[in-house]
Scaffold this active site. Structure first.
Site, short mmCIF file in Angstrom:
data_model
loop_
_atom_site.label_atom_id
_atom_site.label_comp_id
_atom_site.label_asym_id
_atom_site.label_seq_id
_atom_site.Cartn_x
_atom_site.Cartn_y
_atom_site.Cartn_z
N LYS A 94 -14.83 15.37 -18.40
CA LYS A 94 -14.01 16.01 -17.57
C LYS A 94 -14.51 15.83 -16.12
O LYS A 94 -15.59 15.18 -15.88
CB LYS A 94 -13.77 17.48 -17.90
CG LYS A 94 -13.37 17.84 -19.06
CD LYS A 94 -11.85 17.17 -19.14
CE LYS A 94 -10.81 17.97 -20.08
NZ LYS A 94 -11.30 17.73 -21.58
C1 LIG Z 1 -10.48 18.78 -22.80
C2 LIG Z 1 -9.46 19.63 -22.55
C3 LIG Z 1 -9.70 20.92 -23.31
C4 LIG Z 1 -10.67 21.25 -24.22
O1 LIG Z 1 -12.00 21.27 -23.59
P1 LIG Z 1 -13.26 20.96 -24.68
O2 LIG Z 1 -14.37 21.35 -23.76
O3 LIG Z 1 -13.29 19.70 -24.76
O4 LIG Z 1 -13.21 22.25 -25.77
C5 LIG Z 1 -8.33 21.71 -23.34
N1 LIG Z 1 -7.44 21.55 -22.76
C6 LIG Z 1 -7.33 20.36 -21.95
C7 LIG Z 1 -5.79 19.95 -21.26
C8 LIG Z 1 -8.21 19.30 -21.99
O5 LIG Z 1 -8.14 18.42 -21.56
#
Ligand SMILES: *Cc1c(COP(=O)(O)O)cnc(C)c1O
Length: 401
Positions: A186
């Site tokens: 992210k």
């Molecule tokens: C990455 C992501 C998540 C989940 O996050 P994690 O930290 O990997 O559990 C949820 N929603 C969206 C849209 C994402 O891109």
């Protein structure tokens, strides 16, 4: 998008502060920790940057969604409206608390279509969960109006659009609750981690307790804490939070780089006949983590993606065929394939998605390419990439069909 590209000294310094004390847990050990509270520091920084009263840091973005739903009292049999185009975490978090994911079409924003949301509401609906996919947001004014009319909660999944805004408000802060992921890919990362934000004192208190086994956190002796309700463990560790403390300070620097790179690519491919960009709702500002555009048809989008990859332009995604982000490949949801028995409410109430008609989503997602915007590129690298993208797309669009 990935903050990991710029992991360095500042992140190491923050982690070392924790390693010096050896207190890797966010609660307790007051005497040993030398006043180092990284999870708290991260929460304060997130709340401040997102202009909300509260932030709760947790172990992942999926955990943030789960805790957000629980903290608002959503439970077994409640229906949560979510888009056909998202990450599997959306329905995982809903199913985890016994609630029922109601899939709804996306439109040219690549997020929930408010008209389709309005049609999907039943007496069991509790939450509308827009997912701000690939850097841009849902039409939040329209969704808020629907939520207000029907007494529903608006929960923003801003995991892929942190730092974007709508009507001058940071994404995630517009709804009743907002969620972020700080996983490794992210815009900012903790390695693993996430956070929810809210202005609602009760939701925050619930999230604080629920994410730590229901501990009420009233005294300084964990063993003496009461547990006013059932909880779970979704805690973030101090080591992960420390990385986040360094990264959140750099969020605006990362966003500026993303915007610079996005603009170069957009300018290069914008004039090409047949390329149209994803609609950003009025008043919205993207976080520029992806450049998203439509080709005139599904075969052309497939062809363009293949040609881009062959030309060495990596990380341009065709979500329509992707295993994780689009409803077409969610057979495990459709068939409720699980290791153990699921709550009866889910089994009885889940719509038969094999019979659903999501042709509107197919119309948009089937023509979409999303090119990841990296922050580690040099200007020369982005410019070369942009030129290559333009050449390839022109060639694909000019070829006889
Ligand atoms: C990455 C992501 C998540 C989940 O996050 P994690 O930290 O990997 O559990 C949820 N929603 C969206 C849209 C994402 O891109």
């Amino acid at each position: 998008m990935p903050g990991f590209e710029l992991f360095g000294e500042r992140e190491r310094e923050q982690v070392n502060e924790v390693l010096q004390t050896g207190v890797l847990m966010r609660y307790g050990f007051d005497g040993m920790r030398n006043n180092v509270w990284k999870a708290r520091e991260l929460e304060e920084a997130v709340a401040k940057r997102m202009q909300t009263r509260y932030a709760q840091a947790v172990s992942s973005g999926t955990a943030a969604l789960t805790v957000a739903l629980q903290s608002a009292g959503v439970g077994a049999g409640d229906e949560v409206i979510m888009p056909t185009f998202t990450f599997v975490a959306s329905f995982e978090s809903i199913l985890a608390i016994g609630a029922v994911p109601i899939l709804v079409d996306v439109d040219d924003t690549l997020t929930l279509d408010p008209k389709c949301v309005a049609r999907a509401i039943t007496p069991r609906t509790k939450v509308v969960m827009p997912v701000h996919m690939c850097g841009s947001m849902a039409d939040l004014d329209a969704l808020k109006e629907i939520c207000d009319t029907h007494g529903l909660l608006l929960l923003e999944d801003a995991c892929q659009a942190i730092g974007g805004s709508y009507g001058g408000k940071p994404l995630g802060s517009y709804g009743d609750l907002g969620c972020f992921s700080f996983d490794y890919v992210k815009t900012i990362t903790c390695g693993e981690g996430g956070a929810l934000i809210t202005d609602n004192e009760r939701f925050h208190k619930n999230a604080d307790h629920y994410s730590d086994h229901g501990h009420d956190h009233l005294g300084s002796d964990r063993g003496a804490d009461a547990h006013p309700f059932l909880g779970y463990n979704f805690r973030i560790s101090e080591l992960n939070a420390a990385v986040g403390c360094a990264q959140i300070k750099r969020l605006d620097e990362f966003l500026a780089l993303q915007k610079r790179h996005y603009d170069i690519m957009r300018k290069a491919i914008g004039p090409i006949e047949g390329i149209a960009f994803r609609r950003v709702p009025a008043g919205g500002v993207e976080n520029y983590s992806f450049l998203n555009f439509f080709l005139p048809s599904r075969p052309l989008a497939q062809k363009a993606q293949q040609a881009l990859t062959e030309a060495g332009v990596d990380a341009c995604f065709y979500w329509y065929d992707n295993n994780w982000h689009y409803y077409r490949k969610w057979a495990h949801l459709t068939h409720l394939t699980s290791l153990g028995k699921l709550p009866q409410e889910i089994v009885q109430q889940l719509p038969d998605y094999e019979k659903s008609n999501f042709s509107q989503s197919d119309h948009w997602v089937g023509r979409t390419l999303s090119c990841l915007v990296k922050i580690g590129w040099t200007r020369a690298e982005v410019e070369e990439r942009a030129q290559k993208m333009a050449q390839v797309l022109k060639r694909v669009l000019a070829a006889p069909q």
